[in-house]
Design an enzyme around this catalytic site. Structure first.
Site, PDB file in Angstrom:
ATOM      1  N   ASP A   8       6.082   0.949  -9.042  1.00  0.00           N
ATOM      2  CA  ASP A   8       5.674   1.892  -8.004  1.00  0.00           C
ATOM      3  C   ASP A   8       6.933   2.605  -7.484  1.00  0.00           C
ATOM      4  OD1 ASP A   8       4.018   3.020  -5.856  1.00  0.00           O
ATOM      5  OD2 ASP A   8       5.090   1.622  -4.559  1.00  0.00           O
ATOM      6  N   ASP A  10       7.319   4.708  -4.078  1.00  0.00           N
ATOM      7  CA  ASP A  10       7.601   4.670  -2.639  1.00  0.00           C
ATOM      8  C   ASP A  10       7.597   3.249  -2.099  1.00  0.00           C
ATOM      9  OD1 ASP A  10       7.702   7.601  -1.808  1.00  0.00           O
ATOM     10  OD2 ASP A  10       5.860   7.505  -2.987  1.00  0.00           O
ATOM     11  N   THR A  42       2.494   5.441  -9.836  1.00  0.00           N
ATOM     12  CA  THR A  42       2.537   5.938  -8.466  1.00  0.00           C
ATOM     13  C   THR A  42       1.272   6.697  -8.081  1.00  0.00           C
ATOM     14  OG1 THR A  42       3.791   7.389  -6.972  1.00  0.00           O
ATOM     15  CG2 THR A  42       3.725   8.030  -9.281  1.00  0.00           C
ATOM     16  N   GLY A  43       1.048   6.784  -6.792  1.00  0.00           N
ATOM     17  CA  GLY A  43      -0.018   7.629  -6.279  1.00  0.00           C
ATOM     18  C   GLY A  43       0.397   9.083  -6.205  1.00  0.00           C
ATOM     19  N   LYS A 191      -4.303   2.121 -11.096  1.00  0.00           N
ATOM     20  CA  LYS A 191      -3.067   1.742 -11.788  1.00  0.00           C
ATOM     21  C   LYS A 191      -3.329   0.620 -12.797  1.00  0.00           C
ATOM     22  CE  LYS A 191       0.089   3.055  -8.030  1.00  0.00           C
ATOM     23  NZ  LYS A 191       1.249   2.646  -7.212  1.00  0.00           N
ATOM     24  N   ASP A 214       4.133  -2.516  -3.674  1.00  0.00           N
ATOM     25  CA  ASP A 214       4.234  -2.942  -2.269  1.00  0.00           C
ATOM     26  C   ASP A 214       2.953  -2.761  -1.478  1.00  0.00           C
ATOM     27  OD1 ASP A 214       4.624  -0.336  -0.186  1.00  0.00           O
ATOM     28  OD2 ASP A 214       4.918   0.058  -2.308  1.00  0.00           O
ATOM     29  N   ASN A 217      -2.823  -0.347  -3.064  1.00  0.00           N
ATOM     30  CA  ASN A 217      -3.175   0.449  -4.247  1.00  0.00           C
ATOM     31  C   ASN A 217      -2.460  -0.041  -5.503  1.00  0.00           C
ATOM     32  OD1 ASN A 217      -0.672   1.475  -3.152  1.00  0.00           O
ATOM     33  ND2 ASN A 217      -0.891   3.255  -4.475  1.00  0.00           N
TER      34      ASN A 217
END
Length: 267
Positions: A8, A10, A42-43, A191, A214, A217
């Protein structure tokens, strides 16, 4: 030996200064030198994730929009794509209009909002992306989008999530990337789905993969991977399901994982 690491961005790969530290960068390069595929999950939109991937020297497909889009960095070929069903997107749009909620969407990797307000400004300040205001938002709803996003207070979104699941049904996947971001994708736009696809793409099993994150999601990919790792700064719920908890994003937690599980160094 693990063959693929999905990370991920962020609050995981980057620290609170929005930087990949030299120590973490070196660890990424050392993993790649061991023939391990290092990718991002990642989103973020592809364009935003692409910038970070290029900074770190990655040249593989990356997982974006929570898993709704997997795309090559080198030739930008789309390998995996799942759009929010138009029927669900329309219901969501109409609900947000009725209840005066802030809704934004992505079309062709561009971010659109119905109005120019503090929510869209704060959101784009976080990931440094441009945005476009389109008052006639209905015409955007009919176009293919990998992700739609509602921004509001965390407690309100906690109550809204179940209502939207009932309204939209099993066509969609709804998750939170941050406490005040509720994100809506195709039900296979996770994901976890994307990690399984990418593992097969590289000829390995999900059990050969490490996933590091973290937020909630990230839970699907942590559960899909052979080794699911939560950051030291991760939410408690993610730590509970993780196989391993590393250091925080401000303590080079990703580097710690690579050294321990790929390079075989004692930390």
């Amino acid at each position: 030996m693990y063959k693929l690491i999905a990370i991920d961005i962020d609050d995981t790969l980057i620290n609170d200064e929005k930087e990949v530290t030299p120590a973490t960068q070196q660890a990424l390069e050392q993993a790649i030198a061991q023939d391990v595929v290092v990718t991002l999950a990642t989103g973020r939109a592809y364009a935003s994730a692409q910038a970070i991937a290029r900074q770190t020297g990655l040249n593989v497909p990356i997982i974006t929009y929570q898993g709704a889009l997997v795309k090559n960095l080198l030739d930008e070929e789309v390998l995996y794509e799942r759009y929010v069903p138009v029927e669900a997107a329309t219901k969501l749009f109409e609900y947000c209009i009725r209840h005066n909620l802030h809704l934004q969407t992505y079309i062709d990797d561009k971010l659109y909002s119905r109005e120019d307000n503090d929510k869209i400004k704060e959101y784009t300040a976080l990931n440094r992306t441009p945005y476009y205001v389109e008052p006639d938002f209905k015409k955007l709803v009919d176009q293919p989008t990998p992700k739609m996003l509602i921004i509001d207070e965390p407690a309100f979104l906690d109550e809204l999530g179940p209502k939207l699941r009932e309204l939209l049904g099993d066509q969609v996947h709804i998750t939170k990337s941050k406490p005040n971001f509720l994100e809506i994708m195709h039900h296979e736009g996770t994901k976890g789905h994307a990690l399984k696809f990418l593992a097969a793409h590289f000829g390995c099993s999900p059990s050969d993969c490490i996933a590091i994150g973290d937020s909630w999601n990230d839970h699907e990919m942590l559960e899909a991977a052979g080794l699911g790792v939560a950051m030291g700064n991760a939410i408690p719920a993610l730590k509970e399901i993780a196989d391993y908890v590393t250091l925080s994003n401000n303590e080079d937690g990703v580097k710690h994982v690579i050294e321990k599980f790929i390079l075989g160094k004692e930390n």
